[in-house]
Structures are given as structure tokens and as C-alpha cells.
Enzyme design. Structure first.
Site, PDB file in Angstrom:
ATOM      1  N   SER A   1       0.833  -1.196   0.000  1.00 52.30           N
ATOM      2  CA  SER A   1       0.000   0.000   0.000  1.00 52.30           C
ATOM      3  C   SER A   1       0.869   1.248   0.000  1.00 52.30           C
ATOM      4  CB  SER A   1      -0.918   0.013   1.222  1.00 52.30           C
ATOM      5  OG  SER A   1      -1.737   1.165   1.217  1.00 52.30           O
TER       6      SER A   1
ATOM      7  N   LYS B   1      -4.803  -6.735   2.889  1.00 53.34           N
ATOM      8  CA  LYS B   1      -4.669  -5.637   1.932  1.00 53.34           C
ATOM      9  C   LYS B   1      -6.005  -5.353   1.247  1.00 53.34           C
ATOM     10  CE  LYS B   1      -2.690  -2.578  -0.779  1.00 53.34           C
ATOM     11  NZ  LYS B   1      -3.556  -2.412  -1.936  1.00 53.34           N
TER      12      LYS B   1
ATOM     13  N   HIS C   1      -8.007  -3.510   3.737  1.00 53.25           N
ATOM     14  CA  HIS C   1      -7.346  -2.200   3.814  1.00 53.25           C
ATOM     15  C   HIS C   1      -7.894  -1.278   2.723  1.00 53.25           C
ATOM     16  CE1 HIS C   1      -3.546   0.338   4.044  1.00 53.25           C
ATOM     17  NE2 HIS C   1      -3.885   0.554   2.787  1.00 53.25           N
ATOM     18  N   ASN C   2      -7.998  -1.798   1.505  1.00 53.49           N
ATOM     19  CA  ASN C   2      -8.536  -0.998   0.396  1.00 53.49           C
ATOM     20  C   ASN C   2     -10.017  -0.714   0.592  1.00 53.49           C
ATOM     21  OD1 ASN C   2      -5.999  -1.231  -0.661  1.00 53.49           O
ATOM     22  ND2 ASN C   2      -6.623  -2.062  -2.625  1.00 53.49           N
TER      23      ASN C   2
ATOM     24  N   GLU D   1     -10.388   2.029   2.943  1.00 54.20           N
ATOM     25  CA  GLU D   1     -10.013   3.284   2.273  1.00 54.20           C
ATOM     26  C   GLU D   1     -11.146   3.790   1.387  1.00 54.20           C
ATOM     27  OE1 GLU D   1      -5.776   4.801   0.797  1.00 54.20           O
ATOM     28  OE2 GLU D   1      -6.586   3.193  -0.440  1.00 54.20           O
TER      29      GLU D   1
END
Length: 419
Positions: free
Chosen positions: A156, A235, A238-239, A242
């Protein structure tokens, strides 16, 4: 014309030059990076900047030359190119460590197939792309039959992060084939990951505000996530988080602009002020900078006013919402953010509907200062909810797959980097 003697002399010199060049190309490298789009180039240069000898390879050779030239321009970094997969692998010291950064899906399978033809038992392949976690699990099982270790690693931070310090989320065998697979690559990842101030004193670990020390502890944005698949999954979430974070910021911007009536400059100042408090984060910081950016092309107004209100998505947000349904975990903030992206993408349809479907024109008579204060509190609360939803999803998947993800470290990893 050459005489016989001069011919053999010239041939001897040419041979020596070739041997010298070959020795340079055949330098024993600490790590290889295959796949030289911008992310791959930048991460290769990042590793070389930290003193690791790097060999790079790519399906098309011009990008190899470009990366080698960049390494020379950026300080004669210890980075060399290769002209074939075989040469690329041969340039690596054993046990070989290869990071691949190619498009997810079939290109990853094709790259692994080409590399594994020349790799040996005990070597390690790390896929650093945004990959569906089931694919990483499958690839690890396929490579295990050859004795080759595999790690799926989320990266990231975008292009700038890849060059100067990304957040890294590796998931793979910690112990395998009598070697620690993660430990093989950990020294490189730890040096190349982003560093952030965790708010604690370097000497006593108390919060900086309490002890008053000017020396702050620095934390690396990397850590072992768990078995294969866990790094990709974290991940992915995580996205998804976001996505939610950006949608929340967008909605706050809309209220401040269209209800409070703030100008772009006032908006920039407000977000910059928020970035000094509880809302301090990368996304809030760059929002302030973007809102203050004047348009260089026209010389009139601000860049934000020229941006089309239409966006897309690359898939990780959709995967997150799909997984939330699969794991029976409520992630309403993340799901709503994804829906808003889909609505945003239907620009032409929205324009047609706007011709006859009108929104409210009268707004409640509330003090502007009160609205701003409430928005700050609401944004902070919504961010916390977004993170709670994401971490709940990671926990559910960890429990279901037996990953044993350390949620405390996972939360630190997420909060350290982009919020």
C-alpha cells in the site's frame, strides 16, 4: 584489411570485454524484482537505495533499460537488468528471493510458471499485487510440490510509497523447508517499509505529550500477517476501508461546500486544521493540499473544480463487500462507499434524472460553526466505525481459515499508514 595477427588480437580484446560485461551482469544479487510497471520500478529502486543488490526483469526489455537508467541517475544504485528469465534467475544469490509485480490473475500464473522453471527447492517467490487471496493459496500449494516457498504480500502507498516506503502485508509460511520463508525476505522488507511516528517516547514508551521528550519512536509499516492468503486478505480489506474513508471525506466536503458555503481556500484551511487534531491522516492531509491547488493549465480557479464527478474501482472494494457477505459480517460503511462509486460511474444517467428529480433547496437554520464542529465529530466517529467493520471482517476470515491474525498489530498497521 586485418592481418591474421591483428584479427586474433582484436578478437581476444573483444572476448575480454564481453567477459568483463558478463561479470558485471552476473553479479550475485540479494533480490530480484520481475514486472516493471511504475510500482515495480519504484520498489526495485527503493530496495537498491537501501543497499540491497537488485536484479530486475520484465516481459518487454525497454522497461528494464528504463529502470537501469533510473538507478544510474538516482545515485548509481546497485541495480542491474536482465534480458531473459533464465538470466534474471541466474543473477540471484541462493536461496533466491523474487518479488513479482505484474497484473493480477493469469499474468501472475504465467510469470510464476516461467520463473519456477529455473528456480530450485528452498527459493522464494513473493507476489506483491492486489490478488484474490484464494489464488495465492492455490499458487502456494502448486509451488510447494517443487519445494519453492510462496508469499502473497499486499503493498500500500501507490507509486510514491513504493519508492520511498510502502506499507507491506506479507502472508506466507514462516517456517518451511527447514528455512524461515518470511525471515528470508524480512530484512529487506523491514528496511524498505515506511516509517511512522507512533506517538511514543523513544526511551520510555510513554506518549510524547506526557514525557515531553523530543525523541520519538519510529515504527516500520510491515509485519508478518499469517499463513498464505492472510496478507492479500488484509490488503483487500485495507482498500475497502479506504473506499469508506474517501467516501466519508467526500460527503463532508459536499456539506461544507454546498450547505455551509465554503470556498475552496476555506475548505483547504479547514481540512488542514483538522489534520492537526484527531483526524490527522494521510487522506485528510492530501485533501487539504488538493483543495488549495490552483489550476496550472487554465490559470483560472482550482483544480478540484475541473475534476469530473465520475469514478471507477479496481476490484478490491467489491471483493471486500463480497467477503463481508460470505463471512456474515456487517460492513455498511464499506458497502455504501462501493455503491456510491457505482452511482458515480453512471454520470450520464444521473444527468438525465437530475432534469426532473430535484433535491432540497431549503436548509435548516443552523450556525455554520456548529455544523463544522458536528461534521468533525461525525467524520471521526464514522472513521472508527469503518475500521471496526474492516477489523471484524479480518477476524472472521482469520477464524474461518485458521490464520491467527494478530488484530492489534493489524490495527496498528492500518492506522500507521493511511489514516
Amino acid at each position: 584489411m586485418y592481418t591474421s595477427q591483428s584479427y586474433f588480437c582484436a578478437h581476444f580484446v573483444k572476448q575480454k570485454i564481453q567477459q568483463k560485461g558478463s561479470q558485471k551482469v552476473s553479479m550475485s544479487c540479494d533480490v530480484g524484482l520481475y514486472g516493471l510497471a511504475v510500482m515495480g520500478q519504484n520498489f526495485a529502486l527503493n530496495m537498491a537505495s537501501h543497499g540491497f543488490k537488485v536484479c530486475v526483469g520484465n516481459r518487454s526489455h525497454p522497461k528494464v533499460d528504463l529502470t537501469v537508467n533510473r538507478a544510474e541517475r538516482e545515485g548509481n544504485l546497485p541495480l542491474i537488468g536482465s534480458s531473459s528469465v533464465e538470466e534474471f534467475v541466474s543473477n540471484l544469490s541462493k536461496p533466491r528471493k523474487v518479488i513479482i509485480l505484474v497484473q493480477a490473475g493469469k499474468p501472475v500464473d504465467a510469470t510464476i510458471a516461467a520463473l519456477s522453471e529455473y528456480m530450485e527447492e528452498g527459493d522464494l517467490i513473493i507476489d506483491g499485487g492486489n490478488e484474490w487471496f484464494h489464488n495465492s493459496i492455490r499458487r502456494a500449494e502448486e509451488l510447494a510440490s517443487k519445494g519453492i516457498n510462496f508469499i502473497g504480500m499486499g503493498i500500500s502507498g501507490g507509486e510514491e510509497g513504493a519508492r520511498n516506503g510502502p506499507s507491506l502485508m506479507p502472508g506466507g509460511p514462516k517456517e518451511s523447508y527447514e528455512r524461515h520463508a518470511y525471515d528470508m525476505i524480512a530484512p529487506i522488507l523491514i528496511k524498505c517499509a515506511a516509517q511512522v511516528d507512533d506517538g511514543a517516547c523513544y526511551h520510555c514508551t510513554n506518549p510524547h505529550q506526557v514525557c515531553g521528550s523530543s525523541e520519538r519512536r519510529r515504527m516500520r509499516c510491515v509485519g508478518y500477517c499469517g499463513p498464505v492468503g492472510s496478507g492479500n486478505y488484509i490488503k483487500m480489506v485495507h482498500n475497502g476501508i479506504e473506499y469508506g474513508d474517501m467516501q466519508l471525506i467526500g460527503e463532508v466536503y459536499d456539506v461544507l461546500k454546498n450547505i455551509v458555503g465554503m470556498s475552496n481556500l476555506d475548505l483547504a484551511k479547514q481540512f488542514a486544521k483538522w489534520n492537526e487534531g484527531e483526524l490527522s491522516s494521510y487522506l485528510i492531509e492530501i485533501t487539504a493540499k488538493i483543495l488549495a491547488k490552483k489550476d496550472d493549465l487554465t490559470g483560472e480557479g482550482y483544480v478540484v473544480d475541473y475534476i469530473l464527478d465520475k469514478t471507477g474501482s479496481k476490484g478490491t472494494g467489491r471483493w471486500t463487500v463480497q467477503e463481508a457477505a460470505e463471512q456474515s459480517v456487517a460492513c455498511p460503511t464499506l458497502a455504501a462507499a462501493l455503491d456510491c462509486r457505482y452511482i458515480s460511474a453512471r454520470k450520464e444517467e444521473r444527468l438525465r434524472i437530475a432534469e426532473f428529480l430535484k433535491g432540497p433547496t431549503d436548509f435548516p437554520n443552523v450556525a455554520k460553526d456548529q455544523i463544522i464542529e458536528d461534521l468533525e465529530a461525525s467524520l471521526y466517529s464514522a472513521k472508527v466505525c469503518s475500521y471496526a467493520q474492516g477489523l471484524a471482517l479480518i477476524k472472521a476470515a482469520s477464524d474461518a481459515n485458521g490464520w491467527g491474525v494478530n488484530l492489534s498489530e493489524c490495527a496498528k498497521e492500518q492506522v500507521r499508514f493511511h489514516v
